[in-house]
Structure formats: structure tokens, C-alpha cells
Write a protein that holds these residues in place. Sequence first.
Motif, PDB file in Angstrom:
ATOM      1  N   ASP A 113       0.813  -1.220   0.000  1.00 41.76           N
ATOM      2  CA  ASP A 113       0.000   0.000   0.000  1.00 41.76           C
ATOM      3  C   ASP A 113       0.848   1.273   0.000  1.00 41.76           C
ATOM      4  OD1 ASP A 113      -2.294  -1.505   0.044  1.00 41.76           O
ATOM      5  OD2 ASP A 113      -2.437  -1.508   2.241  1.00 41.76           O
ATOM      6  N   ALA A 114       2.155   1.112   0.106  1.00 44.32           N
ATOM      7  CA  ALA A 114       3.051   2.273   0.077  1.00 44.32           C
ATOM      8  C   ALA A 114       4.288   1.908  -0.738  1.00 44.32           C
ATOM      9  CB  ALA A 114       3.437   2.705   1.489  1.00 44.32           C
ATOM     10  N   PRO A 115       4.160   1.873  -2.055  1.00 44.86           N
ATOM     11  CA  PRO A 115       5.297   1.507  -2.911  1.00 44.86           C
ATOM     12  C   PRO A 115       6.490   2.423  -2.670  1.00 44.86           C
ATOM     13  CG  PRO A 115       3.252   1.548  -4.168  1.00 44.86           C
ATOM     14  CD  PRO A 115       2.946   2.158  -2.833  1.00 44.86           C
ATOM     15  N   GLY A 116       7.638   1.823  -2.566  1.00 47.57           N
ATOM     16  CA  GLY A 116       8.861   2.584  -2.322  1.00 47.57           C
ATOM     17  C   GLY A 116       9.205   2.723  -0.858  1.00 47.57           C
ATOM     18  N   ARG A 117       8.236   2.528   0.054  1.00 49.57           N
ATOM     19  CA  ARG A 117       8.515   2.582   1.478  1.00 49.57           C
ATOM     20  C   ARG A 117       9.182   1.290   1.920  1.00 49.57           C
ATOM     21  NH1 ARG A 117       5.862   5.862   4.951  1.00 49.57           N
ATOM     22  NH2 ARG A 117       7.526   5.143   6.335  1.00 49.57           N
ATOM     23  N   ALA A 118      10.202   1.415   2.743  1.00 46.22           N
ATOM     24  CA  ALA A 118      10.897   0.245   3.273  1.00 46.22           C
ATOM     25  C   ALA A 118      11.382   0.564   4.680  1.00 46.22           C
ATOM     26  CB  ALA A 118      12.073  -0.141   2.378  1.00 46.22           C
ATOM     27  N   THR A 119      11.319  -0.404   5.537  1.00 47.82           N
ATOM     28  CA  THR A 119      11.815  -0.265   6.904  1.00 47.82           C
ATOM     29  C   THR A 119      12.715  -1.452   7.218  1.00 47.82           C
ATOM     30  OG1 THR A 119       9.851  -1.384   7.787  1.00 47.82           O
ATOM     31  CG2 THR A 119       9.797   1.020   7.697  1.00 47.82           C
ATOM     32  N   GLY A 157      14.120  -3.837  10.393  1.00 48.84           N
ATOM     33  CA  GLY A 157      14.010  -4.225  11.793  1.00 48.84           C
ATOM     34  C   GLY A 157      12.697  -3.856  12.446  1.00 48.84           C
ATOM     35  N   LEU A 158      11.817  -3.158  11.729  1.00 47.94           N
ATOM     36  CA  LEU A 158      10.533  -2.723  12.283  1.00 47.94           C
ATOM     37  C   LEU A 158       9.456  -2.862  11.216  1.00 47.94           C
ATOM     38  CD1 LEU A 158       8.906  -1.438  14.592  1.00 47.94           C
ATOM     39  CD2 LEU A 158       9.557   0.813  13.686  1.00 47.94           C
ATOM     40  N   LEU A 159       8.492  -3.755  11.475  1.00 47.76           N
ATOM     41  CA  LEU A 159       7.398  -3.983  10.538  1.00 47.76           C
ATOM     42  C   LEU A 159       6.160  -3.250  11.036  1.00 47.76           C
ATOM     43  CD1 LEU A 159       5.947  -5.391   8.187  1.00 47.76           C
ATOM     44  CD2 LEU A 159       5.639  -7.374   9.685  1.00 47.76           C
ATOM     45  N   HIS A 160       5.589  -2.400  10.188  1.00 49.73           N
ATOM     46  CA  HIS A 160       4.388  -1.643  10.522  1.00 49.73           C
ATOM     47  C   HIS A 160       3.174  -2.359   9.935  1.00 49.73           C
ATOM     48  CE1 HIS A 160       6.563   2.018  11.906  1.00 49.73           C
ATOM     49  NE2 HIS A 160       7.482   1.589  11.050  1.00 49.73           N
ATOM     50  N   ILE A 161       2.136  -2.524  10.755  1.00 49.79           N
ATOM     51  CA  ILE A 161       0.886  -3.131  10.299  1.00 49.79           C
ATOM     52  C   ILE A 161      -0.283  -2.388  10.935  1.00 49.79           C
ATOM     53  CG2 ILE A 161       1.932  -5.423  10.028  1.00 49.79           C
ATOM     54  CD1 ILE A 161       0.439  -6.254  12.610  1.00 49.79           C
ATOM     55  N   PRO A 162      -1.473  -2.472  10.345  1.00 46.81           N
ATOM     56  CA  PRO A 162      -2.653  -1.895  10.997  1.00 46.81           C
ATOM     57  C   PRO A 162      -3.215  -2.870  12.031  1.00 46.81           C
ATOM     58  CG  PRO A 162      -3.240  -2.762   8.854  1.00 46.81           C
ATOM     59  CD  PRO A 162      -1.755  -2.956   8.981  1.00 46.81           C
ATOM     60  N   ALA A 163      -3.678  -2.365  13.149  1.00 47.47           N
ATOM     61  CA  ALA A 163      -4.291  -3.209  14.168  1.00 47.47           C
ATOM     62  C   ALA A 163      -5.722  -3.544  13.764  1.00 47.47           C
ATOM     63  CB  ALA A 163      -4.279  -2.500  15.522  1.00 47.47           C
ATOM     64  N   GLY A 164      -6.153  -4.763  14.103  1.00 47.35           N
ATOM     65  CA  GLY A 164      -7.514  -5.169  13.818  1.00 47.35           C
ATOM     66  C   GLY A 164      -7.781  -5.552  12.389  1.00 47.35           C
ATOM     67  N   GLN A 165      -6.747  -5.671  11.549  1.00 43.71           N
ATOM     68  CA  GLN A 165      -6.907  -6.077  10.159  1.00 43.71           C
ATOM     69  C   GLN A 165      -5.983  -7.259   9.862  1.00 43.71           C
ATOM     70  OE1 GLN A 165      -6.929  -1.696   8.293  1.00 43.71           O
ATOM     71  NE2 GLN A 165      -7.361  -3.278   6.735  1.00 43.71           N
ATOM     72  N   PRO A 166      -6.448  -8.220   9.049  1.00 44.95           N
ATOM     73  CA  PRO A 166      -5.566  -9.330   8.669  1.00 44.95           C
ATOM     74  C   PRO A 166      -4.451  -8.844   7.754  1.00 44.95           C
ATOM     75  CG  PRO A 166      -7.647  -9.447   7.469  1.00 44.95           C
ATOM     76  CD  PRO A 166      -7.795  -8.351   8.477  1.00 44.95           C
ATOM     77  N   VAL A 167      -3.267  -9.361   7.976  1.00 46.03           N
ATOM     78  CA  VAL A 167      -2.087  -8.959   7.209  1.00 46.03           C
ATOM     79  C   VAL A 167      -1.417 -10.215   6.656  1.00 46.03           C
ATOM     80  CG1 VAL A 167       0.153  -7.804   7.288  1.00 46.03           C
ATOM     81  CG2 VAL A 167      -1.752  -6.936   8.670  1.00 46.03           C
ATOM     82  N   ASN A 168      -1.196 -10.230   5.358  1.00 43.68           N
ATOM     83  CA  ASN A 168      -0.435 -11.297   4.727  1.00 43.68           C
ATOM     84  C   ASN A 168       1.028 -10.866   4.620  1.00 43.68           C
ATOM     85  OD1 ASN A 168      -2.589 -13.004   4.437  1.00 43.68           O
ATOM     86  ND2 ASN A 168      -2.901 -12.603   2.256  1.00 43.68           N
ATOM     87  N   VAL A 169       1.904 -11.630   5.234  1.00 48.35           N
ATOM     88  CA  VAL A 169       3.337 -11.344   5.182  1.00 48.35           C
ATOM     89  C   VAL A 169       3.972 -12.266   4.153  1.00 48.35           C
ATOM     90  CG1 VAL A 169       5.463 -11.099   6.503  1.00 48.35           C
ATOM     91  CG2 VAL A 169       3.259 -10.748   7.630  1.00 48.35           C
ATOM     92  N   GLU A 170       4.486 -11.692   3.083  1.00 51.02           N
ATOM     93  CA  GLU A 170       5.185 -12.463   2.055  1.00 51.02           C
ATOM     94  C   GLU A 170       6.642 -12.573   2.470  1.00 51.02           C
ATOM     95  OE1 GLU A 170       4.421 -10.276  -1.518  1.00 51.02           O
ATOM     96  OE2 GLU A 170       2.373 -11.067  -1.729  1.00 51.02           O
ATOM     97  N   ILE A 171       7.052 -13.770   2.847  1.00 47.73           N
ATOM     98  CA  ILE A 171       8.342 -13.985   3.489  1.00 47.73           C
ATOM     99  C   ILE A 171       9.315 -14.636   2.523  1.00 47.73           C
ATOM    100  CG2 ILE A 171       9.486 -15.082   5.447  1.00 47.73           C
ATOM    101  CD1 ILE A 171       6.715 -15.188   6.798  1.00 47.73           C
ATOM    102  N   THR A 172      10.516 -14.078   2.439  1.00 48.80           N
ATOM    103  CA  THR A 172      11.573 -14.650   1.616  1.00 48.80           C
ATOM    104  C   THR A 172      12.922 -14.361   2.264  1.00 48.80           C
ATOM    105  OG1 THR A 172      12.450 -14.824  -0.648  1.00 48.80           O
ATOM    106  CG2 THR A 172      11.882 -12.626   0.163  1.00 48.80           C
TER     107      THR A 172
END
Length: 269
Positions: free
Chosen positions: A173-179, A181-196
Amino acid sequence: MDRVAGDRDRRPGLIEAGSLSDRVDEGLVLGLKFSLGHGRRLLQGLVGCLTPIALAGCQEPLSTVDPAGPAADTIATLWWIMLTGAAAIFLLVMTLLVLALRSGEGPSGSEADIWRERVWIHGLGLGFSLAILAALTVYGLSIGEQLLPRPGPEVVTVRAEGRQWTWSFGYADAPGRATEGLLHIPAGQPVNVEITSADVIHSFWVPRLAGKLDAIPGHVNVLRIEADAPGDYAGVSAEFNGQGYTKHRFTVRAHDSAAWNAFLRGETR
């Protein structure tokens, strides 16, 4: 004559070995009797020794039995049910063992003894255990289906890339944004983490939000996580992959709606 003399010389050794075996058998019998007579005290001592260890594993922030999201809550429930089933089987087997050791003579061969043996061994020893294990297997498979990352209208997608020794995160939802050591997610919403992974196999794990999933080079695994409330949740790389992996940690920060929108706009880091 030499052969006969040699055989005679070995006889004392055989006698000593036999007496040693008898002493070992007597020691085992005495040990069993002591365990049966002092089972309560031994159990109290064992519980007293294991309780601090068990309580240490229940502490935050890496506690699997202190869930802060629906996926973690499901996993914690599965753990407690598995523990209850295992304890029931263990107690039954120990009861059968105690009854077998305390019974004086073996079965007389009468119809009543044969029927009693079938009830205890076939009905309880085998039937009860198999029924519990079958029920736990079916329940575990159903839980696994519930934890699959199914598509939905409110699902947020993020990307996690592990490397020695850090995690980098990207946001659909924010192309170009990268962090890092700290993953930001919305509370109360399902989040799919694509892990590699960028180098070796790592393992993405946030115990209070979901189970763990491997990060494999050249492959993407998807894990569904969700936080019930805003806050910080500790994550670790739960995979041995070289010296330094114990410090391979990260944080998941769950935001309320306003803070999440501010993050997407680039107002917070």
C-alpha cells in the motif's frame, strides 16, 4: 586339561555376574516400590522443579500462550488441547502400570479375568489412546485450514526479507517505502506477510501474533498475522543459520487507523 582348568576359572566370574544381575533386579524392584510408595512426594518435587521453567516460558514478550491476535489465539488453544490430551493418555498409562505392578498374581485364565484384561488393555489402553490421538489429529488439521492466508477485501499485504542479520520490510500500500528491523501493520486487520530470504534459510516468528514460517531464498511463503490492539510485538528468527542468529530480532508495530494512514503517507517511520 588346560581347557578344563580354563572352564573352572570362568565359573567364579559367571557366579559373580549372576549375583550382580540379581542385585540389579533387586534394585529395580526396590526402586519401583519406592516410586509407588512415595509417588505423591516425587510428583510434588517434580512439579516444584518444573514450575519455574514452565512459568519462564509463559512470560512476555515471546509467549505463545499469551496471544494478542486471532491466529495466535487459535494456536494457543490448540496447544492447551494437545497438552490436555497428552496428559490424559499419560495418566491412563501410568494408572495401568501401577495396577499391573500392584497386582500380586497373574490372571488365572478364568472368563472374568480374560474379560477384565480385554477391557483394560484393549478398551482403555488401546481404544482410549487411539480415540484421543485420532480426535487431536482431526482437530489439528482443521486448525491448520483456519490459519491459511485466504484472500479477503480487508487484507493488507507486506513483504519481509531476511538476511544475516536483519529483516527488511516493504509495503504493497506504500510503494517505495521500506523499513529495517521494524514492521508496521494496521491493528484489527488481517495482514499477509510475504516472506523470503536474501541468503540462507531464516524463520519469521512473532509468537503473540501467529505461528512461524521459514524464509527460503528464491521462494515466497505467505503467513497471515493480525494484532487485536495497537502496540509493539517482538519477533525473532527462529532458525539456526550461523553464529549470530540469536540476535536476529525485529519488532512488529501495530497502529490504529489514524496512525496507519499517517505511516502510509510517510509522516511516521
